[in-house]
Design a protein around this motif. Structure first.
Motif, PDB file in Angstrom:
ATOM      1  N   LEU A  37      67.743  -0.100  75.464  1.00 37.05           N
ATOM      2  CA  LEU A  37      66.704   0.632  76.203  1.00 37.05           C
ATOM      3  C   LEU A  37      66.419  -0.030  77.552  1.00 37.05           C
ATOM      4  CD1 LEU A  37      64.473   1.583  73.184  1.00 37.05           C
ATOM      5  CD2 LEU A  37      65.458   3.187  74.816  1.00 37.05           C
ATOM      6  N   SER A  38      66.416  -1.364  77.588  1.00 34.51           N
ATOM      7  CA  SER A  38      66.186  -2.055  78.874  1.00 34.51           C
ATOM      8  C   SER A  38      67.295  -1.700  79.858  1.00 34.51           C
ATOM      9  CB  SER A  38      66.173  -3.573  78.692  1.00 34.51           C
ATOM     10  OG  SER A  38      65.093  -3.915  77.887  1.00 34.51           O
ATOM     11  N   HIS A  39      68.522  -1.623  79.340  1.00 35.32           N
ATOM     12  CA  HIS A  39      69.651  -1.248  80.200  1.00 35.32           C
ATOM     13  C   HIS A  39      69.454   0.181  80.740  1.00 35.32           C
ATOM     14  CE1 HIS A  39      73.669  -0.587  81.626  1.00 35.32           C
ATOM     15  NE2 HIS A  39      73.887   0.348  80.726  1.00 35.32           N
ATOM     16  N   LEU A  40      69.015   1.098  79.870  1.00 38.26           N
ATOM     17  CA  LEU A  40      68.808   2.491  80.320  1.00 38.26           C
ATOM     18  C   LEU A  40      67.683   2.544  81.367  1.00 38.26           C
ATOM     19  CD1 LEU A  40      69.099   4.473  76.936  1.00 38.26           C
ATOM     20  CD2 LEU A  40      70.846   4.172  78.710  1.00 38.26           C
ATOM     21  N   LEU A  41      66.649   1.741  81.162  1.00 40.19           N
ATOM     22  CA  LEU A  41      65.543   1.759  82.140  1.00 40.19           C
ATOM     23  C   LEU A  41      65.965   1.093  83.460  1.00 40.19           C
ATOM     24  CD1 LEU A  41      62.332   1.203  79.971  1.00 40.19           C
ATOM     25  CD2 LEU A  41      63.615   3.291  80.457  1.00 40.19           C
ATOM     26  N   ASP A  42      66.909   0.149  83.381  1.00 39.67           N
ATOM     27  CA  ASP A  42      67.492  -0.399  84.632  1.00 39.67           C
ATOM     28  C   ASP A  42      68.220   0.720  85.369  1.00 39.67           C
ATOM     29  OD1 ASP A  42      66.658  -2.964  84.129  1.00 39.67           O
ATOM     30  OD2 ASP A  42      68.594  -3.663  83.354  1.00 39.67           O
ATOM     31  N   LEU A  43      69.031   1.492  84.614  1.00 42.48           N
ATOM     32  CA  LEU A  43      69.777   2.592  85.241  1.00 42.48           C
ATOM     33  C   LEU A  43      68.821   3.615  85.855  1.00 42.48           C
ATOM     34  CD1 LEU A  43      72.544   3.363  82.574  1.00 42.48           C
ATOM     35  CD2 LEU A  43      72.833   2.165  84.734  1.00 42.48           C
ATOM     36  N   ALA A  44      67.700   3.836  85.150  1.00 42.53           N
ATOM     37  CA  ALA A  44      66.732   4.829  85.642  1.00 42.53           C
ATOM     38  C   ALA A  44      65.890   4.252  86.782  1.00 42.53           C
ATOM     39  CB  ALA A  44      65.831   5.287  84.496  1.00 42.53           C
ATOM     40  N   ASP A  45      66.025   2.949  87.006  1.00 38.17           N
ATOM     41  CA  ASP A  45      65.338   2.294  88.125  1.00 38.17           C
ATOM     42  C   ASP A  45      63.816   2.465  88.034  1.00 38.17           C
ATOM     43  OD1 ASP A  45      65.441   0.810  90.386  1.00 38.17           O
ATOM     44  OD2 ASP A  45      65.784   2.499  91.751  1.00 38.17           O
ATOM     45  N   VAL A  46      63.278   2.205  86.844  1.00 33.38           N
ATOM     46  CA  VAL A  46      61.823   2.345  86.642  1.00 33.38           C
ATOM     47  C   VAL A  46      61.144   1.121  87.259  1.00 33.38           C
ATOM     48  CG1 VAL A  46      59.986   2.494  84.920  1.00 33.38           C
ATOM     49  CG2 VAL A  46      62.173   3.662  84.529  1.00 33.38           C
ATOM     50  N   SER A  47      60.117   1.368  88.088  1.00 35.84           N
ATOM     51  CA  SER A  47      59.489   0.230  88.758  1.00 35.84           C
ATOM     52  C   SER A  47      57.965   0.321  88.717  1.00 35.84           C
ATOM     53  CB  SER A  47      59.985   0.138  90.200  1.00 35.84           C
ATOM     54  OG  SER A  47      59.516   1.260  90.893  1.00 35.84           O
ATOM     55  N   ALA A  48      57.311  -0.723  89.215  1.00 41.61           N
ATOM     56  CA  ALA A  48      55.863  -0.923  89.025  1.00 41.61           C
ATOM     57  C   ALA A  48      54.986   0.166  89.649  1.00 41.61           C
ATOM     58  CB  ALA A  48      55.474  -2.290  89.565  1.00 41.61           C
ATOM     59  N   GLN A  49      55.520   0.964  90.579  1.00 43.29           N
ATOM     60  CA  GLN A  49      54.677   2.029  91.172  1.00 43.29           C
ATOM     61  C   GLN A  49      54.754   3.312  90.348  1.00 43.29           C
ATOM     62  OE1 GLN A  49      57.582   1.115  93.274  1.00 43.29           O
ATOM     63  NE2 GLN A  49      56.405  -0.799  93.425  1.00 43.29           N
ATOM     64  N   ASP A  50      55.642   3.358  89.367  1.00 41.06           N
ATOM     65  CA  ASP A  50      55.919   4.639  88.710  1.00 41.06           C
ATOM     66  C   ASP A  50      54.845   5.071  87.711  1.00 41.06           C
ATOM     67  OD1 ASP A  50      58.296   5.052  90.033  1.00 41.06           O
ATOM     68  OD2 ASP A  50      59.509   4.063  88.503  1.00 41.06           O
ATOM     69  N   ASN A  51      54.486   6.348  87.771  1.00 41.05           N
ATOM     70  CA  ASN A  51      53.714   7.000  86.713  1.00 41.05           C
ATOM     71  C   ASN A  51      54.736   7.771  85.899  1.00 41.05           C
ATOM     72  OD1 ASN A  51      50.987   6.384  87.489  1.00 41.05           O
ATOM     73  ND2 ASN A  51      51.349   7.695  89.266  1.00 41.05           N
ATOM     74  N   VAL A  52      54.763   7.509  84.580  1.00 42.24           N
ATOM     75  CA  VAL A  52      55.846   8.084  83.777  1.00 42.24           C
ATOM     76  C   VAL A  52      55.294   8.988  82.684  1.00 42.24           C
ATOM     77  CG1 VAL A  52      57.833   7.583  82.309  1.00 42.24           C
ATOM     78  CG2 VAL A  52      57.246   6.016  84.159  1.00 42.24           C
ATOM     79  N   LEU A  53      55.862  10.178  82.595  1.00 43.73           N
ATOM     80  CA  LEU A  53      55.605  11.071  81.470  1.00 43.73           C
ATOM     81  C   LEU A  53      56.784  10.949  80.521  1.00 43.73           C
ATOM     82  CD1 LEU A  53      54.159  13.506  80.060  1.00 43.73           C
ATOM     83  CD2 LEU A  53      55.523  14.998  81.544  1.00 43.73           C
ATOM     84  N   GLU A  54      56.491  10.627  79.250  1.00 38.15           N
ATOM     85  CA  GLU A  54      57.557  10.564  78.245  1.00 38.15           C
ATOM     86  C   GLU A  54      57.294  11.659  77.211  1.00 38.15           C
ATOM     87  OE1 GLU A  54      57.562   7.137  75.644  1.00 38.15           O
ATOM     88  OE2 GLU A  54      59.592   7.570  74.932  1.00 38.15           O
ATOM     89  N   ILE A  55      58.321  12.426  76.895  1.00 35.96           N
ATOM     90  CA  ILE A  55      58.147  13.473  75.885  1.00 35.96           C
ATOM     91  C   ILE A  55      58.825  12.999  74.613  1.00 35.96           C
ATOM     92  CG2 ILE A  55      58.617  15.901  75.310  1.00 35.96           C
ATOM     93  CD1 ILE A  55      58.840  15.897  78.658  1.00 35.96           C
ATOM     94  N   GLY A  56      58.052  12.853  73.540  1.00 37.33           N
ATOM     95  CA  GLY A  56      58.590  12.398  72.260  1.00 37.33           C
ATOM     96  C   GLY A  56      58.798  10.894  72.202  1.00 37.33           C
ATOM     97  N   PRO A  57      57.718  10.101  72.140  1.00 34.61           N
ATOM     98  CA  PRO A  57      57.866   8.634  72.096  1.00 34.61           C
ATOM     99  C   PRO A  57      58.400   8.111  70.771  1.00 34.61           C
ATOM    100  CG  PRO A  57      55.549   9.232  71.863  1.00 34.61           C
ATOM    101  CD  PRO A  57      56.295  10.496  72.191  1.00 34.61           C
ATOM    102  N   GLY A  58      58.354   8.918  69.716  1.00 38.48           N
ATOM    103  CA  GLY A  58      58.861   8.458  68.416  1.00 38.48           C
ATOM    104  C   GLY A  58      58.115   7.221  67.960  1.00 38.48           C
ATOM    105  N   ALA A  59      58.856   6.130  67.719  1.00 34.80           N
ATOM    106  CA  ALA A  59      58.220   4.890  67.254  1.00 34.80           C
ATOM    107  C   ALA A  59      57.741   4.037  68.435  1.00 34.80           C
ATOM    108  CB  ALA A  59      59.197   4.098  66.394  1.00 34.80           C
ATOM    109  N   GLY A  60      57.980   4.484  69.656  1.00 33.31           N
ATOM    110  CA  GLY A  60      57.351   3.855  70.816  1.00 33.31           C
ATOM    111  C   GLY A  60      58.079   2.671  71.444  1.00 33.31           C
ATOM    112  N   VAL A  61      59.345   2.458  71.116  1.00 35.48           N
ATOM    113  CA  VAL A  61      60.033   1.301  71.712  1.00 35.48           C
ATOM    114  C   VAL A  61      60.286   1.549  73.204  1.00 35.48           C
ATOM    115  CG1 VAL A  61      61.966  -0.298  71.528  1.00 35.48           C
ATOM    116  CG2 VAL A  61      61.092   0.832  69.477  1.00 35.48           C
ATOM    117  N   MET A  62      60.814   2.741  73.515  1.00 37.24           N
ATOM    118  CA  MET A  62      61.011   3.062  74.934  1.00 37.24           C
ATOM    119  C   MET A  62      59.664   3.063  75.659  1.00 37.24           C
ATOM    120  SD  MET A  62      62.642   6.451  76.755  1.00 37.24           S
ATOM    121  CE  MET A  62      64.384   6.163  76.763  1.00 37.24           C
ATOM    122  N   THR A  63      58.636   3.580  74.992  1.00 32.65           N
ATOM    123  CA  THR A  63      57.289   3.642  75.594  1.00 32.65           C
ATOM    124  C   THR A  63      56.801   2.239  75.957  1.00 32.65           C
ATOM    125  OG1 THR A  63      56.968   5.296  73.865  1.00 32.65           O
ATOM    126  CG2 THR A  63      55.074   4.843  75.295  1.00 32.65           C
TER     127      THR A  63
END
Ligand code: SAM
Length: 288
Positions: A37-63
């Protein structure tokens, strides 16, 4: 110093503690591996200014990992059974909140304005595959569209979204997504990475919103209706699809296509975005 367990380990313990059984009907194929998941979030370039909407957090690891990188995270989860798991996994993250609701019954604009105070936002999610198309149609056409969408989707859905006019897969979803932004596959993800593994192949897809849409139809709502009409019945000609969708006579449909400079015998799936915009504008002229 106390050792922080990984979010994935935390989630596995919480899922076990609450004897959670995944639901196939809700598309519950979880990603519980922090490193992936950390690798995927690196690819997605998620950074400290981002407001993120997640659909379907499941068990919440990505969240949890998103909350560790972004400014705020709003997650929308339909399955109330996940509440105790998510409360436990997300307890260290005050900038993450979960709304227990069916995303398809929410007004996306109201939701994100409430959560992010009207600031720009992006979507990052491992989507429930059974409603990928519905979710994407909402996100890319709602009044408050995300700046960027990074989602795990079924490989087949990605192929449709990336298809071109004239291809078998070119469809209303592909045309609408293309009007919103530029799509590309960031990574193929093996089924074994999920728990339980899905019976389909998956990939992580980026769709970056265009600053300027590629075509500028006179009326965007009418343009979206025209796209849906053009692809409604794939075996019918465009003229016949327009007749049934808009209650036109054969002569009116022929006039519209003539004005748009398009041969009425073509099928909707042959039309480019630019041609669909011309048909939409010609329909508007007919109404006025
Ligand atoms: N993000 C988690 C992960 O990666 O482990 C879970 C992903 S799982 C593929 C999809 C999630 O979407 C599940 O938690 C499921 O309950 C949730 N879901 C299914 N339908 C939904 C809906 N209509 N609205 C909101 N969440 C939904």
């Amino acid at each position: 110093m106390p050792l922080m367990p990984s979010a994935g380990l935390h989630a596995r313990v919480a899922l076990d503690k609450h004897d959670f059984r995944t639901s196939h009907a809700l598309g519950q194929n979880f990603l519980l591996d922090d490193a992936l998941l950390s690798h995927l979030l690196d690819l997605a370039d998620v950074s400290a200014q981002d407001n993120v909407l997640e659909i379907g957090p499941g068990a919440g690891v990505m969240t949890a990992l998103l909350a560790g990188r972004a400014q705020r995270v709003l997650a929308v989860e339909v399955d109330e059974r996940l509440r105790p798991v998510l409360e436990s996994v997300l307890a260290p993250h005050e900038n993450a909140s979960v709304l227990y609701a069916d995303f398809l019954k929410c007004d996306a604009g109201t939701l994100v304005d409430g959560a992010f105070g009207g600031a720009p936002y992006r979507v990052v999610a491992n989507l429930p595959y059974y409603i990928t198309a519905d979710i994407l149609l909402r996100l890319t056409t709602c009044a408050r569209r995300p700046e960027r969408i990074d989602i795990m989707v079924q490989r087949e859905a990605a192929e449709r979204i990336l298809s071109n006019p004239g291809c078998k897969q070119w469809c209303a979803l592909a045309a609408i997504v293309r009007h919103y932004g530029a799509a590309r596959v960031l990574e193929d993800v093996p089924a074994a990475a999920f728990d339980p593994p899905p019976h389909v192949e998956s990939c992580f897809l980026e769709i970056a919103r265009y600053a300027e849409p590629p075509v500028r139809p006179a009326d965007e709502a009418a343009f979206l209706r025209t796209i849906h009409a053009a692809f409604a019945m794939r075996r019918k000609t465009l003229a016949n699809n327009l007749k049934s969708a808009f209650g036109l006579s054969a002569q009116q449909a022929a006039d519209v296509l003539d004005r748009a400079g398009i041969d009425g015998r073509v099928r909707g799936e042959a039309l480019s975005l630019e041609e669909l915009a011309r048909v939409s504008d010609a329909l508007q002229e007919l109404e006025h």
